[in-house]
Design an enzyme around this catalytic site. Structure first.
Site, short mmCIF file in Angstrom:
data_model
loop_
_atom_site.label_atom_id
_atom_site.label_comp_id
_atom_site.label_asym_id
_atom_site.label_seq_id
_atom_site.Cartn_x
_atom_site.Cartn_y
_atom_site.Cartn_z
N TYR A 12 -19.71 -87.88 -19.01
CA TYR A 12 -21.10 -88.30 -19.19
C TYR A 12 -21.73 -87.58 -20.38
CZ TYR A 12 -26.04 -89.14 -18.16
OH TYR A 12 -27.36 -89.50 -18.24
N LYS A 25 -23.06 -89.22 -24.06
CA LYS A 25 -24.43 -89.15 -24.56
C LYS A 25 -24.48 -88.49 -25.94
CE LYS A 25 -26.39 -91.30 -21.18
NZ LYS A 25 -26.93 -92.65 -21.37
#
Length: 244
Positions: A167, A171
């Site tokens: 994750y 990002k």
């Protein structure tokens, strides 16, 4: 450009931060397309907002499906002829809890990047011709402070020990994509920024967080509605510019 004449599209908008982003844009007078991969859920959410008198329209859009993206672009072009605001909100967190970066499966990395990175790129590329038709196009990519490489390497930062590898790295990639795209569009009226919504209580983090969901939408909405002298190629949380 008056808000009431603007057309916006928010991905991943059937619940959570995306839904509140739609609500707040519509409350500002923007005709807002509520996009979700499940048509029934998209329609149901849009009808609830329409019942409150808000200018909201449902549209089906799966950011991981090229055909779905193409159909959405065709629908927006046919109905509106342009797109003024694109908020790339759709995202997933599927890291395996407790496993370090070296132990996360390749499938986890691929699944995460397929939605969080390639989905953002695919949707933006597909809608960019319509955004170019806007006199004041705005692209807002929903990232996270967890994508800040500078903060992850700083032992004194609040996220130093918060490692959710796939994750976080996805990002970071969204942030890098934002800078590259903003450079390409630097001589156009289109502004491209990325945002951290805050530590929000959502389904993604099982309701843990410090902010209400409505507060998590505010930075996206603020960047979507900036005027012509607003920023581009930035990474923001509310009024604060974050380090890459």
């Amino acid at each position: 450009m008056n808000n009431s004449s603007k057309i916006a599209l928010v991905t991943g908008a059937t619940r959570g931060i995306g839904l509140h982003t739609v609500r707040q844009l519509a409350e500002a007078g923007v005709h807002t397309l509520l996009a979700g991969r499940d048509r029934e859920k998209s329609v149901q959410a849009a009808l609830q907002l329409q019942a409150e008198g808000l200018p909201v329209e449902a549209i089906t859009l799966d950011v991981t499906d090229a055909a779905s993206i193409a159909q959405a672009v065709s629908a927006v072009e046919a109905r509106h002829g342009r797109l003024d605001i694109l908020v790339n909100n759709a995202g997933i967190l599927v890291d395996e809890p407790g496993k370090p970066v070296s132990a996360q499966s390749l499938d986890t990395w691929r699944k995460t990047f397929d939605t969080n990175v390639f989905g953002v790129i695919a949707v933006t590329q597909a809608f960019l011709p319509l955004i170019r038709q806007s006199p004041a196009g705005r692209i807002v990519n929903v990232s996270s402070i967890l994508g800040s490489v500078a903060l992850h390497k700083d032992p004194a930062s609040p996220i130093y020990d918060f490692k959710v590898p796939a994750y976080n790295v996805s990002k970071s990639a969204v942030n890098a994509w934002t800078v590259q795209l903003a450079y390409e569009l630097r001589d156009t009226p289109i502004k491209v920024n990325t945002i951290h919504p805050g530590y929000v209580r959502t389904d993604m983090n099982a309701g843990e967080g410090e902010l209400e969901i409505a507060d998590g939408a505010r930075t996206s909405v603020a960047l979507a509605l900036i005027d012509n002298d607003g920023p581009t190629a930035g990474f923001y949380y509310q009024d604060q510019e974050l380090p890459w």
